[in-house]
Design a protein around this motif. Structure first.
Motif, PDB file in Angstrom:
ATOM      1  N   ALA A 130       0.842  -1.199   0.000  1.00  0.00           N
ATOM      2  CA  ALA A 130       0.000   0.000   0.000  1.00  0.00           C
ATOM      3  C   ALA A 130       0.876   1.246   0.000  1.00  0.00           C
ATOM      4  N   TYR A 131       0.360   2.294  -0.635  1.00  0.00           N
ATOM      5  CA  TYR A 131       1.077   3.575  -0.701  1.00  0.00           C
ATOM      6  C   TYR A 131       0.580   4.502   0.398  1.00  0.00           C
ATOM      7  N   SER A 132       1.512   5.103   1.119  1.00  0.00           N
ATOM      8  CA  SER A 132       1.169   6.112   2.121  1.00  0.00           C
ATOM      9  C   SER A 132       2.364   7.055   2.267  1.00  0.00           C
ATOM     10  N   TYR A 133       2.177   8.294   1.839  1.00  0.00           N
ATOM     11  CA  TYR A 133       3.274   9.274   1.853  1.00  0.00           C
ATOM     12  C   TYR A 133       3.830   9.401   3.261  1.00  0.00           C
ATOM     13  N   ASN A 134       5.167   9.295   3.384  1.00  0.00           N
ATOM     14  CA  ASN A 134       5.778   9.191   4.701  1.00  0.00           C
ATOM     15  C   ASN A 134       7.105   9.926   4.733  1.00  0.00           C
ATOM     16  N   SER A 135       7.216  10.882   5.631  1.00  0.00           N
ATOM     17  CA  SER A 135       8.471  11.613   5.803  1.00  0.00           C
ATOM     18  C   SER A 135       9.369  10.978   6.846  1.00  0.00           C
ATOM     19  N   ALA A 136       8.784  10.477   7.932  1.00  0.00           N
ATOM     20  CA  ALA A 136       9.574   9.948   9.039  1.00  0.00           C
ATOM     21  C   ALA A 136      10.424   8.760   8.628  1.00  0.00           C
ATOM     22  N   SER A 137       9.906   7.907   7.733  1.00  0.00           N
ATOM     23  CA  SER A 137      10.633   6.694   7.352  1.00  0.00           C
ATOM     24  C   SER A 137      11.957   7.003   6.665  1.00  0.00           C
TER      25      SER A 137
END
Length: 360
Positions: A157-164
């Motif tokens: 699944a796609y989920s925009y993520n900055s922390a990763s």
């Protein structure tokens, strides 16, 4: 917003483009107070460039004015990460624990660097409230990501993520046996001459434009915010930079000019792999409830079909309104910078569209 692909000028020609229409379009956004100012630059593979500026209440701006890049940072970091791939030292399909052995047995250790770069890791993003109330340091944020539990199966699944992106920073540090910032400088910003691209803009405060719309309109709050960003060193969205530095990066990502080759840090094969669509056929329901096609490269985005001039174009923007757009088939890159929190995406895209029209 239909765009046509312009023909590339011959290497012997100087860059000859009228940025008047792009400046006029940007000027209307400034007049309407949607953004406080605008810096526009175009460069080709030979290094020929042209820039124009729309100043605002902050006064004159130029190639050396420092802006907050926000999520444009992801494209910068992704390019540096790909150097390790190019050298055969990083396999994007291997679990992160191979490079960070202390993550063995954790959820974070099971994801791959490729999944982080395509926002398909399944890890949660750090809540905005945590950022606001705790103002985490780099070390705190890294620990938070390392201890995070998967929300979805990696790669499904796609989920925009900055922390990763903290995992990418930690991998860079481990592979270079140094700090993340030193690795980023060594692998990317120093070779390309991006001297003003930094997480700590305090030494450049006299040239730095304040971000409008985040409650940081007085000097004290601005100083505290800059201090936090310097300590956080956020690989998913914490860099400051200039129009000149973004143009240098854009040039390095274009196919090399055979007559006037500039500094490059990646092979063309690595650039092509980084900027192709890795989520073909995927869709995602955004916060507004609309299902949209996902067109995600490795840290960069492949523009929606109605935006892009060619299938090979790639881009990344930031919540402060800036954007770098690279058009390999046309042989040029466009940098646009402003500092307005949650600036509408139409601002940068409309200006870039005018650049296409003028180049054609």
């Amino acid at each position: 917003m239909e765009m046509t692909v312009p023909a590339r000028p011959t290497p012997a020609e100087p860059l000859d483009i009228d940025l008047g229409p792009a400046r006029e379009r940007a000027g209307r956004w400034v007049e309407e107070r949607v953004v406080p100012c605008a810096a526009i630059g175009v460069i080709d593979a030979g290094g020929r460039h042209r820039c124009d500026f729309v100043p605002g209440e902050e006064g004159a701006i130029d190639l050396t004015t420092v802006f907050f890049l926000a999520s444009l940072t992801k494209g910068v970091v992704a390019t540096a990460v790909m150097r390790y791939v190019d050298e055969g030292r990083l396999d994007l399909a291997e679990p992160v624990r191979r490079y960070l052995p202390d993550l063995a047995g954790t959820d974070a250790g099971t994801v791959t660097a490729g999944q982080v770069l395509t926002h398909t890791s399944g890890l949660p993003d750090m809540p905005v409230e945590v950022m606001r109330t705790e103002r985490p340091s780099y070390e705190h944020a890294a620990r938070w990501v390392r201890e995070a539990r998967l929300e979805t199966e990696p790669g499904t699944a796609y989920s925009y993520n900055s922390a990763s992106f903290m995992l990418l920073a930690e991998i860079m540090a481990a592979l270079s046996d140094t700090t993340f910032e030193a690795a980023l400088a060594d692998r990317l910003t120093e070779p390309l001459g991006m001297a003003d691209t930094t997480f700590d803009a305090r030494p450049l405060r006299d040239r730095t434009i304040a971000v409008r719309g985040v409650g940081a309109d007085n000097r004290l709050v601005q100083e505290l915010l800059m201090r936090f960003l310097a300590a956080a060193r956020m690989p998913g969205g914490g860099l400051f930079g200039t129009l000149g530095d973004l143009l240098r990066l854009g040039r390095a990502l274009l196919p090399a000019d055979p007559v006037a080759p500039g500094p490059r840090v990646l092979s063309q094969a690595a650039i092509d792999e980084m900027t192709r669509n890795h989520t073909d056929g995927w869709t995602h329901i955004s916060e507004d409830g609309v299902e949209r096609e996902v067109r995600q490269g490795l840290g960069w985005r492949v523009p929606q079909a109605h935006w892009a001039g060619s299938p090979r174009a790639f881009t990344h923007g930031g919540i402060s309104g800036g954007r770098l757009w690279v058009e390999p088939e046309g042989g040029f890159a466009v940098a646009f910078l402003t500092n307005a929190w949650q600036a509408p995406i139409e601002v940068s895209l409309s200006v870039i569209n005018e650049v296409y029209r003028s180049w054609d």
